[in-house]
Design a protein around this motif. Structure first.
Motif, PDB file in Angstrom:
ATOM      1  N   GLY A   1       0.854  -1.183   0.000  1.00  0.00           N
ATOM      2  CA  GLY A   1       0.000   0.000   0.000  1.00  0.00           C
ATOM      3  C   GLY A   1       0.885   1.226   0.000  1.00  0.00           C
ATOM      4  O   GLY A   1       1.975   1.203  -0.564  1.00  0.00           O
ATOM      5  N   VAL A   2       0.425   2.279   0.670  1.00  0.00           N
ATOM      6  CA  VAL A   2       1.155   3.543   0.627  1.00  0.00           C
ATOM      7  C   VAL A   2       2.317   3.515   1.621  1.00  0.00           C
ATOM      8  O   VAL A   2       2.177   3.053   2.731  1.00  0.00           O
ATOM      9  N   ASP A   3       3.476   4.004   1.169  1.00  0.00           N
ATOM     10  CA  ASP A   3       4.583   4.215   2.092  1.00  0.00           C
ATOM     11  C   ASP A   3       5.219   5.570   1.791  1.00  0.00           C
ATOM     12  O   ASP A   3       5.019   6.133   0.717  1.00  0.00           O
ATOM     13  N   GLU A   4       5.967   6.074   2.753  1.00  0.00           N
ATOM     14  CA  GLU A   4       6.648   7.351   2.563  1.00  0.00           C
ATOM     15  C   GLU A   4       8.104   7.073   2.239  1.00  0.00           C
ATOM     16  O   GLU A   4       8.791   6.367   2.967  1.00  0.00           O
ATOM     17  N   GLU A   5       8.554   7.646   1.130  1.00  0.00           N
ATOM     18  CA  GLU A   5       9.887   7.331   0.629  1.00  0.00           C
ATOM     19  C   GLU A   5      10.681   8.608   0.367  1.00  0.00           C
ATOM     20  O   GLU A   5      10.118   9.652   0.082  1.00  0.00           O
ATOM     21  N   LEU A   6      12.003   8.451   0.438  1.00  0.00           N
ATOM     22  CA  LEU A   6      12.884   9.545   0.035  1.00  0.00           C
ATOM     23  C   LEU A   6      13.350   9.286  -1.393  1.00  0.00           C
ATOM     24  O   LEU A   6      13.878   8.209  -1.696  1.00  0.00           O
ATOM     25  N   TRP A   7      13.126  10.228  -2.277  1.00  0.00           N
ATOM     26  CA  TRP A   7      13.637  10.153  -3.641  1.00  0.00           C
ATOM     27  C   TRP A   7      14.544  11.353  -3.873  1.00  0.00           C
ATOM     28  O   TRP A   7      14.491  12.339  -3.144  1.00  0.00           O
ATOM     29  N   ARG A   8      15.373  11.259  -4.903  1.00  0.00           N
ATOM     30  CA  ARG A   8      16.303  12.350  -5.212  1.00  0.00           C
ATOM     31  C   ARG A   8      16.184  12.661  -6.704  1.00  0.00           C
ATOM     32  O   ARG A   8      16.149  11.738  -7.529  1.00  0.00           O
ATOM     33  N   HIS A   9      16.107  13.928  -7.047  1.00  0.00           N
ATOM     34  CA  HIS A   9      15.982  14.328  -8.449  1.00  0.00           C
ATOM     35  C   HIS A   9      17.384  14.426  -9.064  1.00  0.00           C
ATOM     36  O   HIS A   9      17.889  15.507  -9.372  1.00  0.00           O
ATOM     37  N   THR A  10      17.989  13.230  -9.251  1.00  0.00           N
ATOM     38  CA  THR A  10      19.406  13.137  -9.624  1.00  0.00           C
ATOM     39  C   THR A  10      19.751  13.930 -10.882  1.00  0.00           C
ATOM     40  O   THR A  10      20.760  14.608 -10.938  1.00  0.00           O
ATOM     41  N   TYR A  11      18.928  13.790 -11.922  1.00  0.00           N
ATOM     42  CA  TYR A  11      19.240  14.441 -13.203  1.00  0.00           C
ATOM     43  C   TYR A  11      18.422  15.714 -13.372  1.00  0.00           C
ATOM     44  O   TYR A  11      18.042  16.078 -14.478  1.00  0.00           O
TER      45      TYR A  11
END
Lengths: 418, 87
Positions: B48-58
């Protein structure tokens, strides 16, 4: 159902092949079992088979939410090998490889094990040092490994691009000649038939929705076909270990990710062995039907979608074509994707959980299929005795707390960050 | 492939982003050994829903907190993160 043999086939020729029976029963669940295995994939069915044949336990059920072999067993690339560097891993997988070698005989079911060789390519001097180290580690444990020169690689796979200006130059390789492929569905069906013949109930379309507890201990499962009591319960649902374990209040060192593969139209033999490159993360083999099976990276972010991301498929194809340019002329037949447990050291987790009577077999990352027989054998031992087999003792859940991880690729808690 | 609305750059193809880890797996600087181990190694891993860290690498290279459904891949929200957003 009798044994399969040339004689039974011949006898069928005279009665219009009317003697064939279903290979396993479709029983109603009983009120209670000694042992319940959740998950009717290759590992779950193998576990049930060895519980019956090795430990003499017949009051056993395998619960499968869909149909048996419909999860990752039917979604992998069928590779079998034991060429690992770390001792716990190569002991475990070598034990398994020896089981693969006589599995068809044991199950009276042709799993089409084909030891055609599993070859890692080396693309640089540093690759070759890494492969030589791995080969040495294997040879020291009595496992076959052979370091190959560039010419030897070219002789095994003449269609590899061996030119000096190749996109990924090949300078050598490491092969395990006893490795190869097997027929994935046959493994599930063979174990199912074998377990059923020993009295194991294989219950399909029966989803586990919760655990029945008495104090801390698990004493059964709630299912879509009613509650079922159990002495011990084994979770064997790799890909979905996280949310099944969560029903028992456990948080695991696992994230679920999709892993994709694809197959081309069938062609005459062109890839002789299993060709793998760990520097590129690409693997290519040819199925007995002629299709070229290949795969590459996982999606690198958590997903339960059982569908992949075209970008990843494209990457795998680009690598495969760079290695074997002739593949560019083939048409892709289909792609598929499985949900895999990515454990945080890249190794499986087989053993006890902190919850009494509840056991776990999961975290298989990229490599569950090859582990099927050894996984079933050791997990059956763990369930029957309540204690791990020496081969799966290093793979317990507690190793992360102890700082005793089994980290073949040295990626720590982020297996997706290679 | 997902379209991720970067709080700084607007909607961009997922190919520009890298998934880092779940938001609750960031180890606090003053965490004890058990807490650090749990943060590093265990996950809720929900279907289901989880909270994640993403990075806008490009793109802008900024980190962001993404609430995302792991079966449908629907993105519920994207928030910029700074030191104040982390545990």
């Amino acid at each position: 159902m009798g044994r399969y043999s040339a004689f039974s086939l011949l006898r069928g020729a005279f009665n219009g092949q009317s003697h064939w029976q279903p290979a396993w029963r479709d029983p109603e669940p009983k009120k209670t079992y000694d042992i319940i295995v959740i998950g009717g994939g290759g590992h779950g069915l193998a576990t049930a088979y060895y519980l019956a044949t090795v430990h003499g336990l017949r009051n056993v059920a395998v619960l499968e939410k869909g149909y048996i072999g419909g999860g990752n067993t039917g979604r992998n690339t069928t590779l079998v090998r034991s060429n690992y560097r770390l001792k716990p891993l190569h002991d475990f997988f070598e034990f398994g490889l020896k089981m693969w070698e006589h599995l068809s005989d044991e199950l009276n079911y042709n799993v089409m094990f084909s030891p055609r060789g599993a070859m890692f390519l080396g693309h640089s001097d540093s690759d070759m040092i890494r492969l030589a180290e791995r080969g040495d580690a294997m040879r020291c444990s009595g496992i076959d490994a052979e370091l190959l020169t560039r010419d030897q690689v070219a002789k095994i796979e003449p269609l590899l691009d061996m030119s000096r200006d190749a996109r990924f130059p090949i300078v050598g390789g490491l092969t395990q000649r006893r490795g190869g492929t097997a027929r994935h569905d046959a493994v599930a069906w063979g174990y199912a038939r074998g377990a059923d013949r020993q009295g194991v109930d294989i219950i399909q379309k029966c989803q586990v929705t919760g655990f029945i507890r008495q104090g801390d201990a698990v004493i059964g499962v709630e299912t879509t076909r009613g509650p079922i009591g159990a002495g011990r319960v084994g979770i064997c649902v790799a890909g979905h270990s996280g949310h099944v374990a969560a029903m028992a209040g456990l948080k695991l060192p696992i994230e679920s990710q999709t892993l994709q593969a694809l197959v081309t139209e069938g062609v005459k033999p062109m890839v002789q062995s299993v060709v793998m490159s760990q520097s590129l993360h690409c693997y290519i083999s040819q199925s007995d039907k002629g299709g070229i099976v290949m795969g590459g990276d996982p999606d690198n972010w958590p997903s339960y979608a059982q569908r992949g991301n075209p970008m990843i498929t494209e990457g795998a194809i680009a690598q495969a074509i760079a290695l074997i340019p002739a593949l560019s002329r083939l048409r892709m037949l289909r792609t598929w994707s499985g949900v895999t447990d990515m454990s945080f050291d890249g190794s499986p987790i087989i053993g006890k959980t902190p919850v009494p009577n509840l056991f776990l077999n999961g975290g298989w990352c990229y490599g569950g299929f090859k582990g099927t027989p050894a996984s079933g054998y050791t997990f059956a031992h763990t369930l029957a005795e309540g204690e791990p087999h020496p081969l799966n003792a290093p793979f317990d859940l507690d190793r992360f707390r102890r700082g005793d991880t089994i980290d073949e690729n040295g990626v720590g808690p982020m297996p997706n960050h290679r | 492939m997902m379209l991720i609305p970067c709080p700084h750059c607007g909607p961009r193809a997922q190919a520009e982003f890298v998934y880092e880890r779940t938001l609750d797996s960031v180890v606090a600087l003053d965490a004890g050994a058990d807490d650090a181990m749990n943060s590093l190694f265990t996950r809720t891993n929900p279907r289901g829903v989880d909270e994640e860290l993403w990075r806008h690498t490009y793109g802008c290279r900024a980190w962001m907190a993404v609430r995302r459904h792991r079966v449908t891949h629907e993105i519920e929200s994207v928030q910029p993160v700074g030191p104040e957003a982390l545990p």
